[in-house]
Design an enzyme around this catalytic site. Structure first.
Site, short mmCIF file in Angstrom:
data_model
loop_
_atom_site.label_atom_id
_atom_site.label_comp_id
_atom_site.label_asym_id
_atom_site.label_seq_id
_atom_site.Cartn_x
_atom_site.Cartn_y
_atom_site.Cartn_z
CB SER A 91 -9.88 -2.54 2.80
OG SER A 91 -9.19 -3.16 3.87
CD GLU B 77 -6.05 -0.78 2.16
OE1 GLU B 77 -6.70 -0.85 1.11
OE2 GLU B 77 -5.68 -1.79 2.79
NE ARG C 184 -3.63 -2.45 -0.05
CZ ARG C 184 -3.37 -3.57 -0.71
NH1 ARG C 184 -2.26 -3.68 -1.46
NH2 ARG C 184 -4.18 -4.60 -0.67
#
EC number: 1.3.1.98
Length: 306
Positions: free
Chosen positions: A222, A292, A172
């Protein structure tokens, strides 16, 4: 900020003033942007950033506002949404997509050309720019696996093409996050494959996503990164938090890694629930959950009556 000067200097670019960002975010939350800008070309993006630099105005790129939370106080300065920059083309085994192109649409362009490698992304709702920025991934694949190079606009107004090595991809993460750059166009190297096989895999992953994720409600996707050695949703379930409501937000009963907007939630509902989850998981399991989702903008000021 001089609105008349902005309009005069950026005459070809669509500008909205004091525009509520809840109209654009996937959570349906978020306060106003001082100026919301919709550039249609690379040069228009550069024009906006150059103007901001010259006039000392803060600026920020939202992508398509999928994996982020804009706080209720909104965003000061100029906000760029690149959703008008959505061209996708195929050059041999390379798929080329502008920053505002939907990641899902890009995977279907690859399918139409019988190119394989991009199937993992067929259900990710973000834009190409956001996907490259955060090295988006799902079902065992990540952007870095198919990435070739990207054209970016840097904060100083210069344009640069970055290779995979220069992007320093990790979970990420990409180098663009430190460069404060804007993705303009990305190129992905795929390989020739069988159309029906590729289509079958994409259908399988789409059905899997629909069965497991709460797509019937607004959400930011998410919420947390996966902590090493754990699964976020499982930790939240074990802590007895799944289904918890916080204002108009709720930890999804379908997938505990998602927070959904079930009843006119505010961004504050989201951020307070996120903080509560982090606190409980740390206390119960000594695991630190990192977000995230990007949380940006200003908190709404609290006014009191005299």
């Amino acid at each position: 900020m001089n609105k008349e000067d902005l309009v005069k200097n950026l005459p070809e670019i669509d500008l909205l003033f004091d525009e509520p960002l809840m109209n654009y975010t996937f959570t349906k939350t978020g306060g106003p942007a001082d100026v919301l800008v919709f550039p249609k070309t690379k040069n228009e993006v550069k024009e906006v950033v150059d103007y901001c630099r010259i006039h000392d105005l803060p600026w920020l790129v939202l992508g398509n506002a999928s994996n982020l939370i804009v706080q209720d106080g909104g965003i000061r300065g100029v906000v760029l949404m690149l959703t008008e920059m959505k061209a996708i083309r195929v050059e041999g085994s390379m798929v080329v997509a502008e920053a505002g192109a939907k990641l899902i649409d890009t995977t279907y362009a690859a399918l139409d050309a019988s190119l394989t490698g991009f199937e993992f992304a067929c259900g990710i709702p973000g834009s190409i720019g956001g996907a490259v920025y955060m090295n988006a991934g799902a079902y065992g694949g990540e952007i870095k696996d198919v990435f070739a190079e990207v054209d970016v606009l840097l904060a100083d107004g210069s344009m640069k093409t970055l290779s995979s090595e220069e992007m320093a991809f990790s979970y990420r993460h990409s180098a663009i996050q430190e460069l404060n750059g804007i993705v303009l166009e990305a190129r992905f190297q795929l390989t020739a494959g069988d159309f029906e096989t590729i289509k079958g895999r994409m259908v399988e992953l789409t059905e899997l996503r629909q069965s497991k994720q709460p797509l019937e409600y607004p959400s930011c996707g998410s919420v947390f990164k996966r902590p090493v050695g754990h699964y976020t949703g499982q930790l939240i379930q074990q802590a007895g938090l799944q289904g918890l409501k916080w204002g108009g937000a709720q930890i999804s009963e379908k997938h505990a890694g998602f927070i959904v907007n079930i009843d006119h939630a505010t961004a504050t509902d989201y951020t307070e629930l996120i903080a509560h989850i982090q606190e409980v998981i740390k206390e119960k399991f000594d695991v630190t959950l990192e977000t995230e989702v990007r949380i940006i903008g200003e908190k709404k000021s609290i006014t009191t009556r005299g």
